[in-house]
Write a protein that holds these residues in place. Structure first.
Motif, PDB file in Angstrom:
ATOM      1  N   LEU A 149       0.818  -1.208   0.000  1.00 13.65           N
ATOM      2  CA  LEU A 149       0.000   0.000   0.000  1.00 13.65           C
ATOM      3  C   LEU A 149       0.857   1.265   0.000  1.00 13.65           C
ATOM      4  O   LEU A 149       0.420   2.315  -0.497  1.00 13.65           O
ATOM      5  CB  LEU A 149      -0.932   0.000   1.215  1.00 13.65           C
ATOM      6  N   SER A 150       2.070   1.181   0.527  1.00 13.50           N
ATOM      7  CA  SER A 150       2.975   2.339   0.531  1.00 13.50           C
ATOM      8  C   SER A 150       3.504   2.669  -0.855  1.00 13.50           C
ATOM      9  O   SER A 150       4.020   3.771  -1.073  1.00 13.50           O
ATOM     10  CB  SER A 150       4.159   2.076   1.471  1.00 13.50           C
ATOM     11  N   ALA A 151       3.392   1.720  -1.772  1.00 10.58           N
ATOM     12  CA  ALA A 151       3.995   1.883  -3.096  1.00 10.58           C
ATOM     13  C   ALA A 151       3.128   2.688  -4.057  1.00 10.58           C
ATOM     14  O   ALA A 151       3.484   2.826  -5.232  1.00 10.58           O
ATOM     15  CB  ALA A 151       4.289   0.507  -3.698  1.00 10.58           C
ATOM     16  N   GLY A 152       1.988   3.200  -3.601  1.00  9.71           N
ATOM     17  CA  GLY A 152       1.116   3.963  -4.487  1.00  9.71           C
ATOM     18  C   GLY A 152       0.600   3.129  -5.634  1.00  9.71           C
ATOM     19  O   GLY A 152       0.712   3.513  -6.799  1.00  9.71           O
ATOM     20  N   PRO A 153      -0.013   1.953  -5.347  1.00 14.49           N
ATOM     21  CA  PRO A 153      -0.425   1.053  -6.428  1.00 14.49           C
ATOM     22  C   PRO A 153      -1.623   1.567  -7.214  1.00 14.49           C
ATOM     23  O   PRO A 153      -2.406   2.375  -6.723  1.00 14.49           O
ATOM     24  CB  PRO A 153      -0.789  -0.236  -5.681  1.00 14.49           C
ATOM     25  N   ARG A 154      -1.757   1.083  -8.431  1.00 17.35           N
ATOM     26  CA  ARG A 154      -2.970   1.281  -9.222  1.00 17.35           C
ATOM     27  C   ARG A 154      -3.879   0.066  -9.147  1.00 17.35           C
ATOM     28  O   ARG A 154      -5.074   0.145  -9.451  1.00 17.35           O
ATOM     29  CB  ARG A 154      -2.613   1.564 -10.682  1.00 17.35           C
ATOM     30  N   LEU A 155      -3.312  -1.069  -8.793  1.00 19.96           N
ATOM     31  CA  LEU A 155      -4.055  -2.320  -8.653  1.00 19.96           C
ATOM     32  C   LEU A 155      -3.358  -3.123  -7.564  1.00 19.96           C
ATOM     33  O   LEU A 155      -2.131  -3.254  -7.581  1.00 19.96           O
ATOM     34  CB  LEU A 155      -4.051  -3.098  -9.977  1.00 19.96           C
ATOM     35  N   LEU A 156      -4.120  -3.652  -6.613  1.00 20.59           N
ATOM     36  CA  LEU A 156      -3.561  -4.420  -5.508  1.00 20.59           C
ATOM     37  C   LEU A 156      -3.892  -5.890  -5.720  1.00 20.59           C
ATOM     38  O   LEU A 156      -5.054  -6.252  -5.938  1.00 20.59           O
ATOM     39  CB  LEU A 156      -4.152  -3.926  -4.183  1.00 20.59           C
ATOM     40  N   LEU A 157      -2.867  -6.744  -5.654  1.00 18.98           N
ATOM     41  CA  LEU A 157      -3.022  -8.173  -5.860  1.00 18.98           C
ATOM     42  C   LEU A 157      -2.667  -8.893  -4.561  1.00 18.98           C
ATOM     43  O   LEU A 157      -1.538  -8.765  -4.067  1.00 18.98           O
ATOM     44  CB  LEU A 157      -2.118  -8.655  -7.002  1.00 18.98           C
ATOM     45  N   LEU A 158      -3.609  -9.658  -4.020  1.00 18.47           N
ATOM     46  CA  LEU A 158      -3.423 -10.307  -2.723  1.00 18.47           C
ATOM     47  C   LEU A 158      -3.606 -11.812  -2.875  1.00 18.47           C
ATOM     48  O   LEU A 158      -4.686 -12.272  -3.260  1.00 18.47           O
ATOM     49  CB  LEU A 158      -4.427  -9.762  -1.704  1.00 18.47           C
ATOM     50  N   ASP A 159      -2.552 -12.563  -2.587  1.00 18.87           N
ATOM     51  CA  ASP A 159      -2.569 -14.017  -2.734  1.00 18.87           C
ATOM     52  C   ASP A 159      -2.534 -14.662  -1.345  1.00 18.87           C
ATOM     53  O   ASP A 159      -1.469 -14.833  -0.762  1.00 18.87           O
ATOM     54  CB  ASP A 159      -1.374 -14.480  -3.568  1.00 18.87           C
ATOM     55  N   GLU A 160      -3.710 -15.016  -0.810  1.00 19.15           N
ATOM     56  CA  GLU A 160      -3.819 -15.553   0.548  1.00 19.15           C
ATOM     57  C   GLU A 160      -3.090 -14.654   1.540  1.00 19.15           C
ATOM     58  O   GLU A 160      -2.394 -15.123   2.445  1.00 19.15           O
ATOM     59  CB  GLU A 160      -3.271 -16.981   0.607  1.00 19.15           C
ATOM     60  N   ALA A 161      -3.243 -13.344   1.375  1.00 18.13           N
ATOM     61  CA  ALA A 161      -2.451 -12.375   2.128  1.00 18.13           C
ATOM     62  C   ALA A 161      -2.918 -12.180   3.561  1.00 18.13           C
ATOM     63  O   ALA A 161      -2.274 -11.447   4.320  1.00 18.13           O
ATOM     64  CB  ALA A 161      -2.472 -11.027   1.406  1.00 18.13           C
ATOM     65  N   PHE A 162      -4.034 -12.834   3.958  1.00 19.62           N
ATOM     66  CA  PHE A 162      -4.534 -12.698   5.330  1.00 19.62           C
ATOM     67  C   PHE A 162      -4.466 -14.006   6.104  1.00 19.62           C
ATOM     68  O   PHE A 162      -4.907 -14.081   7.249  1.00 19.62           O
ATOM     69  CB  PHE A 162      -5.996 -12.226   5.311  1.00 19.62           C
ATOM     70  N   SER A 163      -3.911 -15.040   5.495  1.00 19.94           N
ATOM     71  CA  SER A 163      -4.034 -16.394   6.051  1.00 19.94           C
ATOM     72  C   SER A 163      -3.342 -16.563   7.390  1.00 19.94           C
ATOM     73  O   SER A 163      -3.754 -17.403   8.201  1.00 19.94           O
ATOM     74  CB  SER A 163      -3.481 -17.412   5.046  1.00 19.94           C
ATOM     75  N   ALA A 164      -2.279 -15.803   7.657  1.00 19.39           N
ATOM     76  CA  ALA A 164      -1.534 -15.959   8.909  1.00 19.39           C
ATOM     77  C   ALA A 164      -1.973 -14.983   9.989  1.00 19.39           C
ATOM     78  O   ALA A 164      -1.446 -15.018  11.106  1.00 19.39           O
ATOM     79  CB  ALA A 164      -0.029 -15.795   8.647  1.00 19.39           C
ATOM     80  N   LEU A 165      -2.921 -14.105   9.695  1.00 16.48           N
ATOM     81  CA  LEU A 165      -3.352 -13.114  10.672  1.00 16.48           C
ATOM     82  C   LEU A 165      -4.142 -13.774  11.795  1.00 16.48           C
ATOM     83  O   LEU A 165      -4.892 -14.729  11.568  1.00 16.48           O
ATOM     84  CB  LEU A 165      -4.224 -12.048  10.013  1.00 16.48           C
ATOM     85  N   ASP A 166      -3.988 -13.246  12.988  1.00 14.43           N
ATOM     86  CA  ASP A 166      -4.839 -13.652  14.092  1.00 14.43           C
ATOM     87  C   ASP A 166      -6.300 -13.505  13.677  1.00 14.43           C
ATOM     88  O   ASP A 166      -6.688 -12.511  13.059  1.00 14.43           O
ATOM     89  CB  ASP A 166      -4.534 -12.787  15.311  1.00 14.43           C
ATOM     90  N   ALA A 167      -7.123 -14.519  14.006  1.00 10.34           N
ATOM     91  CA  ALA A 167      -8.502 -14.533  13.503  1.00 10.34           C
ATOM     92  C   ALA A 167      -9.289 -13.301  13.932  1.00 10.34           C
ATOM     93  O   ALA A 167     -10.069 -12.750  13.155  1.00 10.34           O
ATOM     94  CB  ALA A 167      -9.210 -15.808  13.979  1.00 10.34           C
ATOM     95  N   GLY A 168      -9.111 -12.868  15.168  1.00  9.81           N
ATOM     96  CA  GLY A 168      -9.835 -11.683  15.632  1.00  9.81           C
ATOM     97  C   GLY A 168      -9.397 -10.428  14.909  1.00  9.81           C
ATOM     98  O   GLY A 168     -10.219  -9.600  14.505  1.00  9.81           O
ATOM     99  N   PHE A 169      -8.071 -10.265  14.719  1.00  8.54           N
ATOM    100  CA  PHE A 169      -7.562  -9.099  14.000  1.00  8.54           C
ATOM    101  C   PHE A 169      -8.051  -9.120  12.556  1.00  8.54           C
ATOM    102  O   PHE A 169      -8.450  -8.091  12.005  1.00  8.54           O
ATOM    103  CB  PHE A 169      -6.038  -9.083  14.042  1.00  8.54           C
ATOM    104  N   ARG A 170      -8.044 -10.289  11.947  1.00  7.47           N
ATOM    105  CA  ARG A 170      -8.480 -10.399  10.554  1.00  7.47           C
ATOM    106  C   ARG A 170      -9.947 -10.012  10.409  1.00  7.47           C
ATOM    107  O   ARG A 170     -10.317  -9.291   9.484  1.00  7.47           O
ATOM    108  CB  ARG A 170      -8.261 -11.832  10.055  1.00  7.47           C
ATOM    109  N   GLN A 171     -10.796 -10.493  11.334  1.00  4.16           N
ATOM    110  CA  GLN A 171     -12.221 -10.180  11.219  1.00  4.16           C
ATOM    111  C   GLN A 171     -12.472  -8.676  11.347  1.00  4.16           C
ATOM    112  O   GLN A 171     -13.365  -8.135  10.697  1.00  4.16           O
ATOM    113  CB  GLN A 171     -13.015 -10.936  12.289  1.00  4.16           C
TER     114      GLN A 171
END
Length: 363
Positions: A149-171
């Motif tokens: 997000l810091s890179a000033g994207p025009r399109l964000l691509l997320l590949d299972e990018a939330f899988s390791a997050l704590d479940a409460g934080f993710r929700q």
């Protein structure tokens, strides 16, 4: 003005694997990418990001050609960062250094948060001086998302990018992130095996299976119509949208109103009152009753009207489609139960929803 789209036409062959198909994806909101392991989801994102190059692919971002025949726009000029499941941070830099690296290379005209908003969104303040090698998997994923997000994207691509997050934080993060993506006018493609995750994040879903790109469809249609759209059981689910109206700090529950009906949910206390929230409700976690029932631990009870009943061939089950305050739910019950209740379209029932099914959990 016509809608902006990402147009892909793939004949991608790498080693013994091929990925083919065409799709036109909206460059607004969030598009989910769904399919089984090995289907080609990561390959699709790598081609779009410009990390893999083969002659058979055509990629057009709005009016800009990213790849066609011998023409190929390199990844750094596409500004479509890909966040992988394993984060891939610069281990010789601190968390702050990773964010700074991306920020220095951000081109004007991109989208995303300012530094303070980013740190607050991902709760990075306690991590800024730490080495990335010393972070947990969930912390590394938060930093990787922050770097993209810091890179000033025009399109964000997320590949299972939330899988390791704590479940409460993710929700708590996912509905806020979706809202922020809309505010920043930043389109995103999200690969996930979690129907719950895509229910919260996505507007549309693009299925990928056996190396073939399928047909883009609305999220609710995908949830209702695809056996693979359920969780690990393959059962369908549905989305309820409501508005947060209050929090109970003692019981750690949040009040959500769906039309005039109230339910109470665990795990949403980080979301502000007045915010819209989406809930993914698996069909197996709904019990039906003809009348109000006392003496049960199930507290969330919504009046509903039976819209349709569909038998599951060669099984004991049937799916009961329900209308709830102009929204739809699906309950999977046995045919024996449906017959015992004499259910038919037009009947009024009570949908009992387990609170545990709405709580944060690993999918």
């Amino acid at each position: 003005m016509p809608d902006r789209t990402l147009d892909i036409d793939l004949d991608h062959r790498r080693g013994g694997f091929s990925l083919t198909g065409r799709a036109s994806l909206p460059l607004s909101g969030v598009t989910g990418i769904a399919g089984p392991n090995g289907a080609g989801k990561t390959s699709l994102l790598r081609v779009i990001a410009g990390l893999d190059r083969t002659r058979g692919n055509t990629i057009r971002f709005d009016s800009e050609t990213w790849q066609y025949d011998t023409a190929f726009l390199p990844a750094h000029r596409r500004r479509a960062p890909l966040v992988f499941q394993d984060s891939r941070l610069f281990t010789h830099l601190s968390v702050a250094g990773n964010l700074d690296y991306a920020g220095r290379r951000a081109a004007p005209g991109g989208h995303g948060p300012d530094r303070a908003e980013l740190i607050d969104l991902l709760q990075l303040a306690p991590l800024m001086a730490r080495r990335t090698a010393d972070l947990s998997g969930g912390e590394r994923q938060r930093v990787a998302l922050g770097r993209a997000l810091s890179a000033g994207p025009r399109l964000l691509l997320l590949d299972e990018a939330f899988s390791a997050l704590d479940a409460g934080f993710r929700q708590n993060l996912l509905p806020v992130l979706r809202e922020r993506l809309t505010h920043w006018q930043l389109p995103a493609l999200v690969v996930s095996h979690s129907a719950r995750e895509l229910a919260v994040m996505a507007d549309h879903v693009l299925p990928v299976e056996n190396g073939r790109v399928g047909t883009l469809c609305p999220r609710d249609a995908w949830l209702a119509g695809s056996e693979g759209a359920g969780d690990t059981t393959g059962e369908p689910g549905a989305v309820l949208t409501g508005r947060i109206t209050g929090h109970d700090a003692r019981l750690h529950l949040t009040d959500l109103h769906i039309g005039e009906h109230r339910i109470a949910l665990p795990g949403l206390t980080g979301l502000s009152v007045g915010r819209e929230a989406r809930l993914y409700v698996p069909a197996r976690d709904i019990t039906l009753a003809l009348d109000a029932v006392d003496g049960l631990s199930v507290r969330n009870r919504l009046p509903a009207t039976v819209a349709a009943i569909t038998d599951r061939p060669d099984t004991a089950w049937c799916d009961v489609e329900l209308e709830v305050a102009t929204q739809r739910l699906c309950a999977r019950i046995t045919r024996a139960a449906a017959e015992a209740l004499s259910l038919k379209p037009g009947d009024t029932v009570i949908a009992l929803i387990k609170s545990a099914s709405l709580a944060p959990r690993q999918d």
